[in-house]
Design an enzyme around this catalytic site. Structure first.
Site, PDB file in Angstrom:
ATOM      1  N   HIS A 182       0.837  -1.210   0.000  1.00 34.78           N
ATOM      2  CA  HIS A 182       0.000   0.000   0.000  1.00 34.78           C
ATOM      3  C   HIS A 182       0.870   1.257   0.000  1.00 34.78           C
ATOM      4  CE1 HIS A 182      -4.037   1.885   1.389  1.00 34.78           C
ATOM      5  NE2 HIS A 182      -3.280   2.803   0.834  1.00 34.78           N
TER       6      HIS A 182
ATOM      7  N   HIS B 270       1.562   5.178  -2.203  1.00 33.43           N
ATOM      8  CA  HIS B 270       1.107   6.170  -3.177  1.00 33.43           C
ATOM      9  C   HIS B 270       2.341   6.766  -3.830  1.00 33.43           C
ATOM     10  CE1 HIS B 270      -3.080   6.028  -1.735  1.00 33.43           C
ATOM     11  NE2 HIS B 270      -2.526   5.785  -0.564  1.00 33.43           N
ATOM     12  N   LEU B 271       2.525   6.479  -5.128  1.00 38.62           N
ATOM     13  CA  LEU B 271       3.726   6.969  -5.815  1.00 38.62           C
ATOM     14  C   LEU B 271       3.473   8.289  -6.546  1.00 38.62           C
ATOM     15  CD1 LEU B 271       5.372   3.671  -7.158  1.00 38.62           C
ATOM     16  CD2 LEU B 271       5.891   4.945  -5.086  1.00 38.62           C
ATOM     17  N   ARG B 272       2.228   8.712  -6.639  1.00 35.14           N
ATOM     18  CA  ARG B 272       1.842  10.069  -7.100  1.00 35.14           C
ATOM     19  C   ARG B 272       2.069  10.358  -8.577  1.00 35.14           C
ATOM     20  NH1 ARG B 272      -1.341  10.670  -2.822  1.00 35.14           N
ATOM     21  NH2 ARG B 272      -0.328  11.338  -0.920  1.00 35.14           N
TER      22      ARG B 272
ATOM     23  N   ASN C  38      -4.787   6.207  -7.190  1.00 41.63           N
ATOM     24  CA  ASN C  38      -5.302   7.587  -7.115  1.00 41.63           C
ATOM     25  C   ASN C  38      -4.283   8.621  -7.586  1.00 41.63           C
ATOM     26  OD1 ASN C  38      -3.742   7.176  -4.812  1.00 41.63           O
ATOM     27  ND2 ASN C  38      -4.966   8.527  -3.534  1.00 41.63           N
TER      28      ASN C  38
ATOM     29  N   HIS D  42     -10.768   0.836   0.947  1.00 40.04           N
ATOM     30  CA  HIS D  42     -10.570   1.868   1.965  1.00 40.04           C
ATOM     31  C   HIS D  42     -11.939   2.002   2.637  1.00 40.04           C
ATOM     32  CE1 HIS D  42      -9.417   6.319   2.837  1.00 40.04           C
ATOM     33  NE2 HIS D  42     -10.650   6.183   3.241  1.00 40.04           N
TER      34      HIS D  42
ATOM     35  N   HIS E 174      -5.442  -0.377   5.462  1.00 38.52           N
ATOM     36  CA  HIS E 174      -5.148   0.428   6.672  1.00 38.52           C
ATOM     37  C   HIS E 174      -6.223   0.361   7.757  1.00 38.52           C
ATOM     38  CE1 HIS E 174      -7.715   3.145   4.451  1.00 38.52           C
ATOM     39  NE2 HIS E 174      -6.771   3.523   3.611  1.00 38.52           N
TER      40      HIS E 174
ATOM     41  N   ASN F 121      -5.706   9.435   7.304  1.00 36.79           N
ATOM     42  CA  ASN F 121      -7.020   8.836   7.187  1.00 36.79           C
ATOM     43  C   ASN F 121      -6.868   7.350   6.889  1.00 36.79           C
ATOM     44  OD1 ASN F 121      -9.704   8.427   6.968  1.00 36.79           O
ATOM     45  ND2 ASN F 121      -9.944   9.344   4.952  1.00 36.79           N
TER      46      ASN F 121
ATOM     47  N   ASP G  50       0.937   2.574   3.825  1.00 31.98           N
ATOM     48  CA  ASP G  50       0.087   3.659   3.318  1.00 31.98           C
ATOM     49  C   ASP G  50       0.940   4.921   3.080  1.00 31.98           C
ATOM     50  OD1 ASP G  50      -2.070   5.114   2.436  1.00 31.98           O
ATOM     51  OD2 ASP G  50      -3.059   5.267   4.387  1.00 31.98           O
TER      52      ASP G  50
END
Ligand SMILES: [Zn+2]
Length: 446
Positions: free
Chosen positions: A71, A73-75, A105, A190, A243, A288, A315
């Site tokens: 999990h 987030h590589l953006r 995302n 999520h 998460h 979150n 996360d």
């Protein structure tokens, strides 16, 4: 599926005399590992040298199957000021990870083959860690219409998720579970009921009231976990709870597992270490799900030790410093995790006696790989040599300013911990050796 990086031609190497911990093969003891052209060719006691390049593993180091963070987030694409695939995988290998699964995302959302292929191409160019894309459940992660799940799978996605957003519509979740199971992929949700979350920014309780922050109750998460476990039973599909943070969620997962529902779950380090007692207006404490209360935190620890929790995932959610330098209410949710998790886990779970080394490897390497349907799971002869080398006794000071990630948003800056990553080996090649750990240089140029 071996990820995007394949084994390279190279000299035969022999890692000699390390403590090898590999729960898949029931190993925990001193073994030698021979690596031939990037593949594991032998694991046994006292292997002959036979012309191999010798790497003497320093005493006290642990060699285990490569850690996988399922999990992150590589953006990229779209938010390269927060992180790029290149900086993200660089942070991953410095954190001990040989592979990461990246959430969809991005901007645009990874809901189509073009974006999946772009991510895989950038990961190949970076050439450090395997990157396993997670495709979107719904087009644009808008929660209305299913994405082309079969096409995402063919392009290389290992799971589907609308992470960042819950799949709020129960029928859409049902269909997602049905389609994903045709491709043996989990749906990672999520879990958070949007109506109960409202515009909350912290856990609902004494501390959010004292600080004047709007609350999010643990029940916002637990009601959707209950629903998803029920839908997994209805469809036979596999739901993976992202998460997890609330005690009610753990209870739902535990009872689902007792009924043989296909449900797995992950917990992030901040949810088994910190609580809402730590809250202040520091936006590096805003994530979150939010930091919950002591009973929730303790129930995550219980789930880690009794086997209900399957995975530790970070996360990893990098943000630019300017984005976090605002009021608590308006700051984005999330903290970075790739470069802090191993020292946190070793210090708080291993050295406290809560978990064995083997259980930690299960949570951070074996189970995430298994859930994502990856090979190899464990140090298996003939498979790609993805290894993590740990220095469980090395002293570490977390220093956000030295992170390779573009995100420095962590509440753990300045923490002194016992335990570190010594080196990371991907497809038989050392992609990281920790200059701050004595003896780790043995793995350089391996
Ligand atoms: Zn999420």
């Amino acid at each position: 599926m071996t990820g995007v990086l394949s084994a390279v031609q190279g000299p035969i190497k022999l890692l000699k005399g390390g403590r090898v911990v590999d729960p898949i093969h029931g190993r925990d003891g001193t073994f030698d590992i021979r690596i031939d052209n990037g593949l594991i060719s032998q694991v046994d006691k006292d292997l002959p040298i036979d012309g191999a390049k010798i790497i003497e593993v320093p005493r006290g180091f642990v060699i285990c199957p490569g850690l996988v963070d399922m999990h992150v987030h590589l953006r990229e694409p779209g938010q390269e000021h927060k992180e790029t695939i290149a900086t993200g995988v660089s942070a991953a290998v410095a954190g001990g990870f040989t592979g990461v699964a990246c959430m969809p995302n991005t901007d645009p959302v990874n809901d189509n083959v073009g974006i999946t292929e772009l991510i895989l191409q950038k990961a190949r160019e970076a050439g450090l860690a395997h990157v396993y894309p997670v495709g979107a459940v719904s087009l644009g992660s808008k929660g209305k219409q299913l994405a082309e799940i079969g096409e995402l799978h063919s392009a290389g996605c290992v799971a589907i998720s609308d992470d960042g957003h819950p799949v709020a519509d129960a029928l859409l979740m049902r269909r997602a579970l049905e389609y994903a199971s045709m491709f043996r992929m989990p749906v990672i949700n999520h879990c958070e009921d949007p109506s109960l979350k409202g515009d909350g920014s912290a856990h609902e309780g004494y501390y959010s009231s004292a600080l004047g922050l709007k609350g999010i109750p643990g029940a916002a998460e637990a009601v959707m976990v209950e629903r998803d476990v029920t839908l997994a039973e209805l469809t036979g599909g596999h739901v993976h709870i992202a998460h997890m943070s609330a005690k009610g969620s753990l209870r739902a997962v535990r009872s689902g597992k007792e009924r043989n529902a296909k449900v797995t779950c992950e917990v992030a380090p901040h949810h088994f270490i910190l609580t809402d007692e730590h809250l202040s207006y520091d936006t590096n404490l805003k994530m979150n799900p939010p930091l919950r209360d002591v009973a929730d935190r303790d129930s995550m620890l219980e789930g880690l030790s009794d086997g209900t929790v399957d995975v530790i995932a970070t996360d990893h959610a990098p943000h630019h410093v300017d984005e976090k330098a605002v009021e608590f209410d308006s700051a984005p949710f999330g903290i970075v995790g790739l470069e802090t998790v191993v020292p946190l886990v070793l210090d708080r779970l291993l050295h406290t006696g809560l978990l064995s080394c083997s259980r930690i490897i299960e949570l951070m390497a074996v189970n995430p790989a298994r859930i994502l349907g990856l090979e190899p799971c464990g140090l298996t002869v003939g498979k790609v040599a993805d290894l993590t080398v740990l220095a469980p006794d090395a002293a570490t000071e977390i220093s956000a300013s030295t992170f390779r990630s573009l995100g420095h948003n962590t509440p753990f800056d300045g923490w002194n911990l016992r335990g570190s990553v010594a080196a990371t080996i991907v497809a038989g090649r050392t992609v990281y050796a920790n200059a701050n750990v004595q003896g780790a240089s043995a793995f350089e140029h391996c």
